[in-house]
Design a protein around this motif. Structure first.
Motif, PDB file in Angstrom:
ATOM      1  N   ASP A  38      -0.887  -5.723  -6.650  1.00 40.40           N
ATOM      2  CA  ASP A  38      -0.118  -4.905  -7.599  1.00 40.40           C
ATOM      3  C   ASP A  38      -0.793  -3.579  -7.930  1.00 40.40           C
ATOM      4  OD1 ASP A  38       2.260  -4.692  -9.380  1.00 40.40           O
ATOM      5  OD2 ASP A  38       0.692  -4.457 -10.885  1.00 40.40           O
ATOM      6  N   LEU A  39      -2.118  -3.518  -7.953  1.00 40.28           N
ATOM      7  CA  LEU A  39      -2.818  -2.305  -8.359  1.00 40.28           C
ATOM      8  C   LEU A  39      -3.368  -1.590  -7.137  1.00 40.28           C
ATOM      9  CD1 LEU A  39      -3.467  -0.903 -11.081  1.00 40.28           C
ATOM     10  CD2 LEU A  39      -5.722  -1.993 -10.958  1.00 40.28           C
ATOM     11  N   PHE A  40      -3.110  -0.270  -7.069  1.00 46.92           N
ATOM     12  CA  PHE A  40      -3.479   0.515  -5.901  1.00 46.92           C
ATOM     13  C   PHE A  40      -4.137   1.831  -6.322  1.00 46.92           C
ATOM     14  CE2 PHE A  40      -0.006  -2.157  -4.638  1.00 46.92           C
ATOM     15  CZ  PHE A  40      -0.232  -2.497  -3.311  1.00 46.92           C
ATOM     16  N   PRO A  41      -5.104   2.328  -5.543  1.00 43.42           N
ATOM     17  CA  PRO A  41      -5.542   3.708  -5.745  1.00 43.42           C
ATOM     18  C   PRO A  41      -4.326   4.625  -5.640  1.00 43.42           C
ATOM     19  CG  PRO A  41      -6.976   2.571  -4.184  1.00 43.42           C
ATOM     20  CD  PRO A  41      -5.792   1.686  -4.399  1.00 43.42           C
ATOM     21  N   SER A  42      -4.228   5.621  -6.508  1.00 41.90           N
ATOM     22  CA  SER A  42      -2.963   6.359  -6.610  1.00 41.90           C
ATOM     23  C   SER A  42      -2.668   7.233  -5.397  1.00 41.90           C
ATOM     24  CB  SER A  42      -2.950   7.219  -7.869  1.00 41.90           C
ATOM     25  OG  SER A  42      -3.766   8.368  -7.714  1.00 41.90           O
ATOM     26  N   ALA A  43      -3.719   7.859  -4.814  1.00 42.87           N
ATOM     27  CA  ALA A  43      -3.501   8.723  -3.651  1.00 42.87           C
ATOM     28  C   ALA A  43      -2.289   9.634  -3.820  1.00 42.87           C
ATOM     29  CB  ALA A  43      -3.347   7.887  -2.375  1.00 42.87           C
ATOM     30  N   SER A  44      -2.245  10.364  -4.916  1.00 42.46           N
ATOM     31  CA  SER A  44      -1.211  11.372  -5.236  1.00 42.46           C
ATOM     32  C   SER A  44       0.050  10.813  -5.868  1.00 42.46           C
ATOM     33  CB  SER A  44      -0.832  12.214  -4.008  1.00 42.46           C
ATOM     34  OG  SER A  44      -1.865  13.137  -3.723  1.00 42.46           O
ATOM     35  N   ASN A 153      -7.957   7.182 -10.185  1.00 42.07           N
ATOM     36  CA  ASN A 153      -6.574   7.174 -10.664  1.00 42.07           C
ATOM     37  C   ASN A 153      -5.848   6.014 -10.010  1.00 42.07           C
ATOM     38  OD1 ASN A 153      -7.081   9.557 -12.127  1.00 42.07           O
ATOM     39  ND2 ASN A 153      -6.718  10.788 -10.298  1.00 42.07           N
ATOM     40  N   TRP A 154      -5.008   5.310 -10.793  1.00 44.14           N
ATOM     41  CA  TRP A 154      -4.424   4.055 -10.340  1.00 44.14           C
ATOM     42  C   TRP A 154      -2.924   4.030 -10.600  1.00 44.14           C
ATOM     43  CZ3 TRP A 154      -7.640   0.883  -7.736  1.00 44.14           C
ATOM     44  CH2 TRP A 154      -9.017   1.093  -7.913  1.00 44.14           C
ATOM     45  N   ILE A 155      -2.230   3.328  -9.724  1.00 48.34           N
ATOM     46  CA  ILE A 155      -0.809   3.039  -9.913  1.00 48.34           C
ATOM     47  C   ILE A 155      -0.601   1.551  -9.695  1.00 48.34           C
ATOM     48  CG2 ILE A 155       0.116   5.298  -9.301  1.00 48.34           C
ATOM     49  CD1 ILE A 155       0.634   4.074  -6.464  1.00 48.34           C
ATOM     50  N   SER A 156       0.410   1.008 -10.331  1.00 50.42           N
ATOM     51  CA  SER A 156       0.758  -0.389 -10.071  1.00 50.42           C
ATOM     52  C   SER A 156       2.147  -0.452  -9.455  1.00 50.42           C
ATOM     53  CB  SER A 156       0.712  -1.225 -11.354  1.00 50.42           C
ATOM     54  OG  SER A 156       1.903  -1.088 -12.090  1.00 50.42           O
ATOM     55  N   ALA A 157       2.360  -1.483  -8.659  1.00 47.79           N
ATOM     56  CA  ALA A 157       3.669  -1.658  -8.021  1.00 47.79           C
ATOM     57  C   ALA A 157       4.756  -1.862  -9.065  1.00 47.79           C
ATOM     58  CB  ALA A 157       3.617  -2.834  -7.049  1.00 47.79           C
ATOM     59  N   PHE A 225       9.972   1.870  -1.925  1.00 52.07           N
ATOM     60  CA  PHE A 225       8.607   2.382  -1.771  1.00 52.07           C
ATOM     61  C   PHE A 225       7.782   1.407  -0.960  1.00 52.07           C
ATOM     62  CE2 PHE A 225       8.275   0.319  -6.097  1.00 52.07           C
ATOM     63  CZ  PHE A 225       7.290  -0.620  -5.834  1.00 52.07           C
ATOM     64  N   LEU A 226       6.742   1.953  -0.366  1.00 57.38           N
ATOM     65  CA  LEU A 226       5.695   1.161   0.258  1.00 57.38           C
ATOM     66  C   LEU A 226       4.371   1.667  -0.282  1.00 57.38           C
ATOM     67  CD1 LEU A 226       4.739  -0.961   2.406  1.00 57.38           C
ATOM     68  CD2 LEU A 226       4.332   1.010   3.894  1.00 57.38           C
ATOM     69  N   LEU A 227       3.574   0.763  -0.816  1.00 62.21           N
ATOM     70  CA  LEU A 227       2.212   1.062  -1.240  1.00 62.21           C
ATOM     71  C   LEU A 227       1.269   0.212  -0.398  1.00 62.21           C
ATOM     72  CD1 LEU A 227       2.742   0.698  -5.123  1.00 62.21           C
ATOM     73  CD2 LEU A 227       3.157   2.728  -3.706  1.00 62.21           C
ATOM     74  N   THR A 228       0.146   0.777   0.000  1.00 60.88           N
ATOM     75  CA  THR A 228      -0.830   0.009   0.788  1.00 60.88           C
ATOM     76  C   THR A 228      -2.244   0.331   0.325  1.00 60.88           C
ATOM     77  OG1 THR A 228      -1.097   1.692   2.528  1.00 60.88           O
ATOM     78  CG2 THR A 228       0.662   0.073   2.830  1.00 60.88           C
ATOM     79  N   ARG A 229      -3.135  -0.596   0.570  1.00 60.28           N
ATOM     80  CA  ARG A 229      -4.570  -0.350   0.355  1.00 60.28           C
ATOM     81  C   ARG A 229      -5.347  -1.215   1.343  1.00 60.28           C
ATOM     82  NH1 ARG A 229      -6.664  -2.337  -5.427  1.00 60.28           N
ATOM     83  NH2 ARG A 229      -8.629  -1.791  -4.418  1.00 60.28           N
ATOM     84  N   ASN A 230      -6.600  -0.846   1.574  1.00 63.54           N
ATOM     85  CA  ASN A 230      -7.448  -1.535   2.559  1.00 63.54           C
ATOM     86  C   ASN A 230      -6.837  -1.487   3.951  1.00 63.54           C
ATOM     87  OD1 ASN A 230      -9.343  -2.266   0.544  1.00 63.54           O
ATOM     88  ND2 ASN A 230      -8.084  -4.035  -0.027  1.00 63.54           N
ATOM     89  N   VAL A 231      -6.255  -0.342   4.285  1.00 65.06           N
ATOM     90  CA  VAL A 231      -5.686  -0.148   5.622  1.00 65.06           C
ATOM     91  C   VAL A 231      -6.830   0.150   6.593  1.00 65.06           C
ATOM     92  CG1 VAL A 231      -4.179   1.270   7.050  1.00 65.06           C
ATOM     93  CG2 VAL A 231      -3.524   0.723   4.693  1.00 65.06           C
ATOM     94  N   ARG A 232      -6.974  -0.689   7.590  1.00 63.19           N
ATOM     95  CA  ARG A 232      -8.002  -0.473   8.595  1.00 63.19           C
ATOM     96  C   ARG A 232      -7.437   0.183   9.851  1.00 63.19           C
ATOM     97  NH1 ARG A 232      -9.172  -5.177   5.965  1.00 63.19           N
ATOM     98  NH2 ARG A 232      -7.792  -6.389   7.302  1.00 63.19           N
ATOM     99  N   ASP A 233      -6.137   0.010  10.067  1.00 63.39           N
ATOM    100  CA  ASP A 233      -5.489   0.565  11.252  1.00 63.39           C
ATOM    101  C   ASP A 233      -4.150   1.160  10.817  1.00 63.39           C
ATOM    102  OD1 ASP A 233      -4.321   1.184  13.660  1.00 63.39           O
ATOM    103  OD2 ASP A 233      -4.320  -0.861  14.454  1.00 63.39           O
ATOM    104  N   GLU A 234      -4.102   2.484  10.670  1.00 65.76           N
ATOM    105  CA  GLU A 234      -2.878   3.122  10.193  1.00 65.76           C
ATOM    106  C   GLU A 234      -1.708   2.888  11.129  1.00 65.76           C
ATOM    107  OE1 GLU A 234      -3.404   7.226   9.272  1.00 65.76           O
ATOM    108  OE2 GLU A 234      -4.835   6.837   7.644  1.00 65.76           O
ATOM    109  N   SER A 235      -1.969   2.696  12.407  1.00 62.95           N
ATOM    110  CA  SER A 235      -0.875   2.538  13.364  1.00 62.95           C
ATOM    111  C   SER A 235      -0.043   1.287  13.067  1.00 62.95           C
ATOM    112  CB  SER A 235      -1.408   2.496  14.798  1.00 62.95           C
ATOM    113  OG  SER A 235      -2.195   1.333  15.027  1.00 62.95           O
ATOM    114  N   GLU A 236      -0.647   0.247  12.476  1.00 64.37           N
ATOM    115  CA  GLU A 236       0.138  -0.957  12.181  1.00 64.37           C
ATOM    116  C   GLU A 236       1.130  -0.673  11.048  1.00 64.37           C
ATOM    117  OE1 GLU A 236      -2.398  -3.600   8.947  1.00 64.37           O
ATOM    118  OE2 GLU A 236      -2.613  -4.091  11.070  1.00 64.37           O
ATOM    119  N   VAL A 237       0.742   0.183  10.110  1.00 65.68           N
ATOM    120  CA  VAL A 237       1.673   0.577   9.051  1.00 65.68           C
ATOM    121  C   VAL A 237       2.810   1.412   9.635  1.00 65.68           C
ATOM    122  CG1 VAL A 237       1.912   1.774   6.837  1.00 65.68           C
ATOM    123  CG2 VAL A 237      -0.207   0.541   7.366  1.00 65.68           C
TER     124      VAL A 237
END
Length: 251
Positions: A38-44, A153-157, A225-237
């Motif tokens: 539920d909680l994600f770095p905001s990244a804008s 800075n943080w956002i929640s789903a 919306f789609l929120l993600t964190r701990n992405v190791r391979d952007e291509s899978e997203v």
């Protein structure tokens, strides 16, 4: 139809090895909300509640988009945006807000934060906007010293779902200046990657830093919306959204 979309969404996000929150609602239908976090770095994405906070404060007469902003009032941080390259030294806050949303301009965001204040923004988030699930501003954009002290800075789903409620609660006059800002976002982001250009008007805001990819948006008929964190391979997203973008936006 809804069950088919739910199955498709579940099938696709099951391919992700990162944490995610995926939300979709079409007018007249129940929302579909799938998440592992539920909680994600905001990244804008924090710029969305900052915009809504400005709208609230302007509604009660405490700020004014016509007021002139001194671009030299904040250090010229770079990253996203281009205001630090402008020859003009003063712009109306209406333009500063536009650059914050359409170009994700970090200097302009910091100027808005300076005008309102971090503590006041967080108070408006909680008390006036009803963001009760962890969305908060702890530092200005590109402030690496603050980040090294553990501030972020943080956002929640759940709050990102509430952003749509806030959007719908705006007056027609407010929608008239806010909708074009989201429509002018220059980043095609995640949802439009596999949609033919200029076939869908998506009002949205993207955000990305290392390990994080977000895209929050809406059309006349859809909220998603789609929120993600701990992405190791952007291509899978990207592979997942290349399937879901056309399916959810085009119906």
């Amino acid at each position: 139809m809804v069950n088919d979309l739910r199955a498709l969404m579940a099938q696709e996000v099951a391919r992700l090895t990162c944490d995610y929150a995926l939300y979709f609602r079409r007018d007249g239908q129940e929302p579909i909300f799938l998440r592992t976090c539920d909680l994600f770095p905001s990244a804008s994405i924090i710029k969305i509640p900052i915009l809504f906070a400005w709208a609230h404060l302007e509604r009660i007469g405490e700020v004014d988009r016509a007021e002139l902003c001194d671009l030299d009032a904040e250090p010229p941080v770079q990253g996203a945006g281009l205001s630090w390259l402008l020859q003009a030294q003063r712009l109306p806050y209406a333009d500063v807000l536009l650059l914050m949303i359409a170009l994700s301009d970090n200097l302009c965001t910091n100027l808005i934060i300076r005008r309102i204040g971090i503590e006041r923004l967080n108070r408006v988030f909680r008390e006036q906007l009803g963001l009760q699930h962890g969305t908060r501003l702890e530092r200005k954009l590109m402030d690496y010293a603050a980040r090294s002290r553990g501030l972020d800075n943080w956002i929640s789903a759940l709050d990102c779902v509430h952003f749509f409620d806030l959007l719908r609660s705006l007056t027609p006059v407010e929608r008239a200046w806010i909708d074009p800002m989201f429509a002018a976002c220059t980043d095609l982001g995640l949802w439009l990657r596999n949609v033919p250009r200029d076939t869908i008007v998506l009002h949205h805001k993207t955000g990305s830093i290392e390990g994080v990819l977000h895209d929050w948006g809406y059309t006349d008929a859809v909220e998603l919306f789609l929120l993600t964190r701990n992405v190791r391979d952007e291509s899978e997203v990207y592979r997942v959204l290349d399937v879901l973008g056309p399916a959810l936006l085009r119906g």
